[in-house]
Design a protein around this motif. Structure first.
Motif, PDB file in Angstrom:
ATOM      1  N   PHE A 142       0.827  -1.201   0.000  1.00  0.00           N
ATOM      2  CA  PHE A 142       0.000   0.000   0.000  1.00  0.00           C
ATOM      3  C   PHE A 142       0.869   1.261   0.000  1.00  0.00           C
ATOM      4  N   LEU A 143       1.899   1.267   0.858  1.00  0.00           N
ATOM      5  CA  LEU A 143       2.789   2.434   0.929  1.00  0.00           C
ATOM      6  C   LEU A 143       3.543   2.623  -0.382  1.00  0.00           C
ATOM      7  N   LYS A 144       4.002   1.524  -0.988  1.00  0.00           N
ATOM      8  CA  LYS A 144       4.675   1.628  -2.286  1.00  0.00           C
ATOM      9  C   LYS A 144       3.727   2.181  -3.348  1.00  0.00           C
ATOM     10  N   HIS A 145       2.492   1.714  -3.340  1.00  0.00           N
ATOM     11  CA  HIS A 145       1.506   2.168  -4.323  1.00  0.00           C
ATOM     12  C   HIS A 145       1.231   3.665  -4.167  1.00  0.00           C
ATOM     13  N   ARG A 146       1.031   4.098  -2.924  1.00  0.00           N
ATOM     14  CA  ARG A 146       0.739   5.523  -2.694  1.00  0.00           C
ATOM     15  C   ARG A 146       1.941   6.396  -3.048  1.00  0.00           C
ATOM     16  N   LEU A 147       3.135   5.918  -2.732  1.00  0.00           N
ATOM     17  CA  LEU A 147       4.331   6.688  -3.049  1.00  0.00           C
ATOM     18  C   LEU A 147       4.552   6.743  -4.561  1.00  0.00           C
ATOM     19  N   SER A 148       4.245   5.659  -5.261  1.00  0.00           N
ATOM     20  CA  SER A 148       4.364   5.653  -6.721  1.00  0.00           C
ATOM     21  C   SER A 148       3.407   6.655  -7.357  1.00  0.00           C
ATOM     22  N   ILE A 149       2.202   6.728  -6.813  1.00  0.00           N
ATOM     23  CA  ILE A 149       1.235   7.715  -7.323  1.00  0.00           C
ATOM     24  C   ILE A 149       1.736   9.133  -7.058  1.00  0.00           C
ATOM     25  N   TYR A 150       2.248   9.353  -5.849  1.00  0.00           N
ATOM     26  CA  TYR A 150       2.740  10.685  -5.482  1.00  0.00           C
ATOM     27  C   TYR A 150       3.907  11.108  -6.371  1.00  0.00           C
ATOM     28  N   LEU A 151       4.818  10.169  -6.637  1.00  0.00           N
ATOM     29  CA  LEU A 151       6.001  10.471  -7.455  1.00  0.00           C
ATOM     30  C   LEU A 151       5.733  10.321  -8.945  1.00  0.00           C
ATOM     31  N   ASP A 152       4.583   9.694  -9.295  1.00  0.00           N
ATOM     32  CA  ASP A 152       4.227   9.405 -10.683  1.00  0.00           C
ATOM     33  C   ASP A 152       5.347   8.623 -11.369  1.00  0.00           C
ATOM     34  N   ARG A 153       5.790   7.562 -10.669  1.00  0.00           N
ATOM     35  CA  ARG A 153       6.910   6.778 -11.203  1.00  0.00           C
ATOM     36  C   ARG A 153       6.880   5.356 -10.667  1.00  0.00           C
ATOM     37  N   LYS A 154       7.090   4.408 -11.576  1.00  0.00           N
ATOM     38  CA  LYS A 154       7.310   3.002 -11.234  1.00  0.00           C
ATOM     39  C   LYS A 154       8.466   2.487 -12.062  1.00  0.00           C
ATOM     40  N   PRO A 155       9.314   1.609 -11.503  1.00  0.00           N
ATOM     41  CA  PRO A 155       9.319   1.180 -10.110  1.00  0.00           C
ATOM     42  C   PRO A 155       9.962   2.222  -9.211  1.00  0.00           C
ATOM     43  N   LEU A 156       9.771   2.070  -7.909  1.00  0.00           N
ATOM     44  CA  LEU A 156      10.430   2.942  -6.945  1.00  0.00           C
ATOM     45  C   LEU A 156      11.914   2.599  -6.885  1.00  0.00           C
ATOM     46  N   TYR A 157      12.722   3.590  -6.515  1.00  0.00           N
ATOM     47  CA  TYR A 157      14.127   3.310  -6.250  1.00  0.00           C
ATOM     48  C   TYR A 157      14.239   2.476  -4.975  1.00  0.00           C
ATOM     49  N   ALA A 158      15.375   1.817  -4.832  1.00  0.00           N
ATOM     50  CA  ALA A 158      15.563   0.903  -3.698  1.00  0.00           C
ATOM     51  C   ALA A 158      15.413   1.622  -2.356  1.00  0.00           C
ATOM     52  N   HIS A 159      15.962   2.842  -2.238  1.00  0.00           N
ATOM     53  CA  HIS A 159      15.880   3.546  -0.952  1.00  0.00           C
ATOM     54  C   HIS A 159      14.447   3.975  -0.643  1.00  0.00           C
ATOM     55  N   GLU A 160      13.643   4.214  -1.668  1.00  0.00           N
ATOM     56  CA  GLU A 160      12.241   4.570  -1.455  1.00  0.00           C
ATOM     57  C   GLU A 160      11.444   3.361  -0.985  1.00  0.00           C
ATOM     58  N   ALA A 161      11.699   2.211  -1.594  1.00  0.00           N
ATOM     59  CA  ALA A 161      11.060   0.975  -1.149  1.00  0.00           C
ATOM     60  C   ALA A 161      11.510   0.615   0.268  1.00  0.00           C
ATOM     61  N   ALA A 162      12.758   0.937   0.584  1.00  0.00           N
ATOM     62  CA  ALA A 162      13.293   0.647   1.919  1.00  0.00           C
ATOM     63  C   ALA A 162      12.544   1.421   2.991  1.00  0.00           C
ATOM     64  N   VAL A 163      12.199   2.669   2.725  1.00  0.00           N
ATOM     65  CA  VAL A 163      11.434   3.480   3.684  1.00  0.00           C
ATOM     66  C   VAL A 163      10.061   2.852   3.914  1.00  0.00           C
ATOM     67  N   CYS A 164       9.420   2.424   2.834  1.00  0.00           N
ATOM     68  CA  CYS A 164       8.117   1.759   2.952  1.00  0.00           C
ATOM     69  C   CYS A 164       8.243   0.469   3.757  1.00  0.00           C
ATOM     70  N   GLY A 165       9.305  -0.281   3.505  1.00  0.00           N
ATOM     71  CA  GLY A 165       9.533  -1.523   4.234  1.00  0.00           C
ATOM     72  C   GLY A 165       9.795  -1.295   5.708  1.00  0.00           C
ATOM     73  N   SER A 166      10.483  -0.211   6.025  1.00  0.00           N
ATOM     74  CA  SER A 166      10.780   0.116   7.414  1.00  0.00           C
ATOM     75  C   SER A 166       9.509   0.440   8.193  1.00  0.00           C
ATOM     76  N   ILE A 167       8.642   1.257   7.611  1.00  0.00           N
ATOM     77  CA  ILE A 167       7.394   1.631   8.273  1.00  0.00           C
ATOM     78  C   ILE A 167       6.492   0.406   8.451  1.00  0.00           C
ATOM     79  N   ALA A 168       6.376  -0.386   7.400  1.00  0.00           N
ATOM     80  CA  ALA A 168       5.509  -1.564   7.452  1.00  0.00           C
ATOM     81  C   ALA A 168       6.023  -2.591   8.469  1.00  0.00           C
ATOM     82  N   GLY A 169       7.326  -2.836   8.457  1.00  0.00           N
ATOM     83  CA  GLY A 169       7.898  -3.810   9.378  1.00  0.00           C
ATOM     84  C   GLY A 169       7.797  -3.372  10.826  1.00  0.00           C
TER      85      GLY A 169
END
Length: 257
Positions: A150-177
């Motif tokens: 969900f966080l990756k999806h919302r961030l992709s919409i906000y940035l209007d870009r897929k795929p996310l960079y690794a550090h962006e996915a890492a932030v989403c993973g940190s919050i979710a974990g």
């Protein structure tokens, strides 16, 4: 927004192995401290800060194949289960089997621990805490991965870009974990108590999981059910960033070659 390419089975397998090894080597000491905080004998008697890397050998051996199997399964199921749109969180919950490594104690070497297990309980001792681990991991992953996606999806919409960079996915993973870790700490405490209970079920009565849970609550208080929440949340939050960040970095690297 550009369409996101899907990794192959072997790309997910290799990237998952790298991610699992990286996170377990980096954060093993925090998990050791957390386990000792949850021990019924107390933090100091359980070993304190001594030998916080003891037992890392067994974790490393299991981390790479475990994470590799997890991600290859997760990616395959995520793209094959026909649930999308508003039902996508259900898809992610069904696709995410538990993937964690558990320790037998935290104050001895891997070889010595294995010897003790065989002496006291035989082969079945290696499966001590299996059901409590399953009981913890299903709620954990059912929270972590839908939130991560969900966080990756919302961030992709906000940035209007897929795929996310690794550090962006890492932030989403940190919050979710971190969120999933905090909410499932009572189940982690219960798992730890079961794994550190050396009583022989064939010679004396051992309480059931619900009875053990009630016993901890009544005799030690609700606060004990959240023992180790800070190092657990720190470990899995930071570990989620490394685990999922390294995975995204590796799998995108494999896909670009």
């Amino acid at each position: 927004m550009a369409a996101e390419r899907k990794p192959t089975f072997f790309q997910s397998l290799a990237a998952g192995g790298l991610a699992g090894t990286a996170v377990d080597l980096l954060f093993f000491p925090i998990d050791t401290v957390k386990t000792r905080l949850q021990s019924a004998q107390g933090f100091v008697k359980a070993g304190g800060f001594r030998g916080i890397y003891k037992g890392v050998g067994s974790v490393v051996v299991g981390s790479a194949p475990g994470a590799a199997a997890f991600f290859s399964t997760y990616e395959a199921m995520k793209h094959s289960i026909p649930l999308h749109g508003q039902l996508a969180p259900v898809n992610h919950m069904l696709s995410a089997p538990g993937r964690k490594t558990s320790m037998y104690g935290a104050s001895t070497s891997s070889f010595k621990a294995a010897t003790l297990v065989l002496q006291h309980d035989g082969i079945r001792g290696f499966y001590r805490g299996f059901w409590t681990t399953i009981m913890r991991e299903i709620p954990f992953t059912s929270l972590q991965f839908p939130l991560y996606e969900f966080l990756k999806h919302r961030l992709s919409i906000y940035l209007d870009r897929k795929p996310l960079y690794a550090h962006e996915a890492a932030v989403c993973g940190s919050i979710a974990g971190g969120t999933a870790a905090a909410l499932t700490t009572p189940l982690d405490v219960l798992k730890t108590r079961v794994m550190l209970d050396l009583r022989d079920p064939s010679k004396q009565q051992v309480p059931s999981l619900p009875a053990r849970f009630r016993q901890i609550y009544v005799q030690e208080g609700a606060k004990v059910l959240f023992a180790g929440i800070v190092p657990r949340t720190m470990w899995i939050s930071a570990g989620g960033a490394v685990f999922l960040g390294v995975y995204e970095w590796a799998v995108h690297g494999f896909m670009s070659t």
